[in-house]
Design an enzyme around this catalytic site. Sequence first.
Site, short mmCIF file in Angstrom:
data_model
loop_
_atom_site.label_atom_id
_atom_site.label_comp_id
_atom_site.label_asym_id
_atom_site.label_seq_id
_atom_site.Cartn_x
_atom_site.Cartn_y
_atom_site.Cartn_z
N HIS A 77 0.72 19.67 9.64
CA HIS A 77 1.43 18.51 10.07
C HIS A 77 1.78 18.76 11.64
O HIS A 77 3.09 18.79 11.99
CB HIS A 77 2.62 17.69 9.38
CG HIS A 77 2.94 16.42 9.62
ND1 HIS A 77 2.39 15.55 10.60
CD2 HIS A 77 3.61 15.55 9.03
CE1 HIS A 77 2.70 14.48 10.78
NE2 HIS A 77 3.64 14.40 9.65
N ARG A 123 6.96 6.91 9.85
CA ARG A 123 7.09 7.48 11.12
C ARG A 123 6.14 7.85 11.79
O ARG A 123 5.66 7.52 13.06
CB ARG A 123 7.98 8.64 11.11
CG ARG A 123 9.50 8.55 11.02
CD ARG A 123 10.20 9.55 10.23
NE ARG A 123 9.62 9.19 8.84
CZ ARG A 123 10.32 8.59 7.98
NH1 ARG A 123 11.45 7.92 8.30
NH2 ARG A 123 9.93 8.54 6.82
N THR A 124 5.29 8.68 11.28
CA THR A 124 4.08 9.01 11.89
C THR A 124 3.07 8.03 12.34
O THR A 124 2.65 7.87 13.68
CB THR A 124 3.26 10.10 11.08
OG1 THR A 124 4.16 11.01 10.67
CG2 THR A 124 2.18 10.82 11.72
N ARG A 146 -4.33 10.57 8.43
CA ARG A 146 -3.57 11.12 7.44
C ARG A 146 -4.25 11.02 6.18
O ARG A 146 -5.00 10.13 5.87
CB ARG A 146 -2.29 10.53 7.40
CG ARG A 146 -1.46 11.39 6.02
CD ARG A 146 -0.03 10.73 6.01
NE ARG A 146 0.65 11.51 6.86
CZ ARG A 146 2.18 11.30 7.14
NH1 ARG A 146 2.73 10.30 6.09
NH2 ARG A 146 2.77 11.80 8.04
N LYS A 188 -15.55 1.29 -2.45
CA LYS A 188 -16.88 0.79 -2.66
C LYS A 188 -17.86 2.27 -2.64
O LYS A 188 -19.01 2.02 -2.86
CB LYS A 188 -17.74 -0.07 -1.58
CG LYS A 188 -16.96 -1.53 -1.33
CD LYS A 188 -17.68 -2.17 -0.22
CE LYS A 188 -16.69 -3.11 0.32
NZ LYS A 188 -17.13 -3.52 1.66
N1 CP Z 1 7.80 13.05 8.92
C1 CP Z 1 6.90 12.05 8.47
O1 CP Z 1 5.44 12.59 8.40
O2 CP Z 1 7.16 10.65 8.19
P1 CP Z 1 6.15 9.74 7.44
O3 CP Z 1 5.41 10.30 6.19
O4 CP Z 1 7.08 8.62 7.37
O5 CP Z 1 4.97 9.54 8.52
#
Ligand code: CP
Length: 302
Positions: free
Chosen positions: A129, A51-52, A101, A80
């Site tokens: 998040h 999703r993110t 992320r 590397k």
């Molecule tokens: N909600 C969320 O962070 O989903 P993903 O891990 O799929 O990005």
Amino acid sequence: MSNKSLVSITDYSKEKILQILDKAAEFEKNPNQPILQGKVVATLFFEPSTRTRLSFETAVNRLGGRVIGFSDASTTSGTKGETLKDTIIMVSNYADLIVMRNPIEGAARYAAEVAKVPIVNAGDGANQHPTQTMLDLYSIKKTQGKLEDLKICMVGDLKYGRTIHSLIMAMSHFNPTFSFIAPEELKLPDEYKMFCKENNIAFTEHDELTEEAISDADILYMTRVQKERFTDLYEYEKVKDVYTLRNKLLENTKPNMRILHPLPRVNEIDYDVDNNEKAYYFEQARNGVFARQAIICDLLGL
Ligand code: CP
């Protein structure tokens, strides 16, 4: 650090949160606009995501920008031995904004200190998040008509669930009452309970997911047990199926109550619940595009 980065939800004031939510509502009405023409956004995902990453990329594409990046760090020169610092400096040369992320808590803060362009924290370990929180707030406001004075019940992995940690902090502006439901092993860390106390936020803790525990909730926020954060998989096995939400449990919940979940779901929400009018998690994920469009435009000053 670039003062325009979004590393923690505490980077946003109450006023900024409300401003971004208003902007997201505008984008929901008209998501296709050429606002990002000529801009490049990098999505650097050192951890898996559906999703993110895809909602960020959709947000950019619908606004006429271009996306570069990776979804699998094993294909990068990190293998590397290139450091995160060098990677971020390099990508700053290519992109106007970096969405990252990373499994390490504090990685986004560090990246923001070395980057020449804004950094968006798309999740750093079990820490924060913040963009998920913005879409959660958007979803709460959309379903409840307000953010103030709501009863929010958070269920599952409150220890490692970074969406929980960010949402608690964001809701502190809106006089919530929290009910935290988690097994002993996954209870909310003390620092977040301290945060609630310091901000005069009422909360209760429970270890059973019962009809009574959720009967007065406006929002039921379910979470997955975060397998990837466990160092001992035996410990994960002990708690992985601790709660499953079923329709039977929802029979006496308030009519306005809505079920949120940041997703992915494993088995904490029964598939039958998907057809319940109180299930909102797929719409919640859709809202991520509009919230992220608003965040990107704000960070780029557009
Ligand atoms: N909600 C969320 O962070 O989903 P993903 O891990 O799929 O990005």
